[in-house]
Design an enzyme around this catalytic site. Structure first.
Site, short mmCIF file in Angstrom:
data_model
loop_
_atom_site.label_atom_id
_atom_site.label_comp_id
_atom_site.label_asym_id
_atom_site.label_seq_id
_atom_site.Cartn_x
_atom_site.Cartn_y
_atom_site.Cartn_z
N GLY A 259 4.07 -35.12 30.48
CA GLY A 259 4.58 -33.77 30.67
C GLY A 259 4.19 -33.29 32.05
O GLY A 259 3.23 -33.80 32.64
N GLN B 254 2.29 -27.09 38.35
CA GLN B 254 1.55 -28.27 38.80
C GLN B 254 2.14 -28.86 40.07
O GLN B 254 1.50 -29.66 40.75
CB GLN B 254 1.54 -29.35 37.71
CG GLN B 254 0.67 -29.02 36.52
CD GLN B 254 0.67 -30.18 35.56
OE1 GLN B 254 1.56 -30.32 34.74
NE2 GLN B 254 -0.34 -31.03 35.65
N CYS C 156 -4.70 -34.98 32.20
CA CYS C 156 -3.84 -34.07 32.94
C CYS C 156 -3.69 -34.59 34.36
O CYS C 156 -4.69 -34.97 34.97
CB CYS C 156 -4.47 -32.67 32.94
SG CYS C 156 -3.49 -31.45 33.82
N LEU C 157 -2.46 -34.59 34.87
CA LEU C 157 -2.25 -35.09 36.24
C LEU C 157 -2.95 -34.20 37.27
O LEU C 157 -3.22 -34.65 38.37
CB LEU C 157 -0.75 -35.17 36.54
CG LEU C 157 0.05 -36.16 35.68
CD1 LEU C 157 1.52 -36.14 36.06
CD2 LEU C 157 -0.52 -37.57 35.78
N HIS D 57 -0.01 -28.27 25.59
CA HIS D 57 -0.65 -28.54 26.89
C HIS D 57 0.19 -27.93 28.03
O HIS D 57 -0.34 -27.25 28.91
CB HIS D 57 -0.82 -30.05 27.05
CG HIS D 57 -1.47 -30.49 28.32
ND1 HIS D 57 -2.69 -31.10 28.37
CD2 HIS D 57 -1.04 -30.41 29.62
CE1 HIS D 57 -3.00 -31.37 29.64
NE2 HIS D 57 -2.00 -30.97 30.42
N GLU D 58 1.52 -28.17 27.98
CA GLU D 58 2.40 -27.65 29.06
C GLU D 58 2.52 -26.12 28.98
O GLU D 58 2.54 -25.44 30.00
CB GLU D 58 3.79 -28.30 28.98
CG GLU D 58 3.81 -29.81 29.11
CD GLU D 58 2.96 -30.35 30.23
OE1 GLU D 58 2.89 -29.73 31.31
OE2 GLU D 58 2.33 -31.41 30.04
N HIS E 258 -0.31 -24.61 30.68
CA HIS E 258 -0.15 -24.61 32.14
C HIS E 258 0.66 -23.38 32.58
O HIS E 258 0.32 -22.72 33.56
CB HIS E 258 0.59 -25.86 32.61
CG HIS E 258 -0.29 -27.05 32.85
ND1 HIS E 258 -1.37 -27.03 33.72
CD2 HIS E 258 -0.26 -28.31 32.35
CE1 HIS E 258 -1.95 -28.22 33.73
NE2 HIS E 258 -1.30 -29.02 32.90
ZN LIG Z 1 -1.76 -30.97 32.49
#
Ligand SMILES: [Zn+2]
Length: 177
Positions: free
Chosen positions: A49, A54, A102-103, A144-145, A148
């Site tokens: 995701g 991000q 997480c990226l 999770h998204e 963000h």
């Molecule tokens: Zn993330």
């Protein structure tokens, strides 16, 4: 298409609440290209995701997809989904702990409790309304998204940081204990 630069933890944009997109913005060529770039960026970095903030756009837009993924080899598949202006409602009080990465927080994993089932209301990239129920890992990725888009990261959801681990130590000590 282009691979976008991913903001890392500490960049203030990750802590801002994102702005909704107007119907006109969604249909613009710039927004449609940005969605394609987000998908390409997520795939390039083996993410499941990616939220727009991000990649430095403070907008209510996220993409997700679980295909064959070396970062999450054992997870059930989720088709490519674009979520615009999403609203996420838990459908149960039941929560489940599982690992997340997480990226924006590279090379780390931690155990995070998430609702097992959520209802998602959003817009497709065409601007049409979209509504569905997601369970288990799919529900986890969406939460999770969604976090963000509200200026939160998974660390904020961990009741304590005792399971926070680097990926190398994750493989060594946690994956097959
Ligand atoms: Zn993330």
């Amino acid at each position: 298409m282009a691979i976008l630069k991913v903001a890392r933890l500490g960049h203030p944009i990750l802590r801002k609440v994102t702005e909704p997109l107007s119907a006109r913005e969604i249909q613009s060529a710039a927004c449609q290209k940005f969605i394609d770039d987000m998908v390409e960026t997520m795939r390039e970095y083996d993410g499941v995701g990616l939220a727009a903030d991000q990649v430095h756009e403070s907008k209510q837009l996220a993409v997700l997809e679980v295909a064959e993924n070396p970062r999450y080899p054992e997870k059930p598949k989720v088709p490519l989904t674009v979520l615009i202006n999403p609203k996420v409602t838990p459908l149960t009080e039941e929560m489940e702990d599982d690992w997340e990465g997480c990226l924006s927080i590279p090379d780390m994993r931690g155990k995070v409790p998430r609702y097992k089932s959520v209802r998602v209301q959003a817009l497709y990239r065409s601007g049409k309304e979209l509504s569905f129920i997601a369970n288990d890992f799919h529900a986890r990725v969406i939460q999770h998204e969604w976090d963000h888009l509200n200026g939160k990261v998974y660390l904020d959801r961990m009741p304590d940081l005792s399971t926070l681990t680097f990926l190398t130590e994750f493989a060594r000590y946690w994956l097959h204990p």
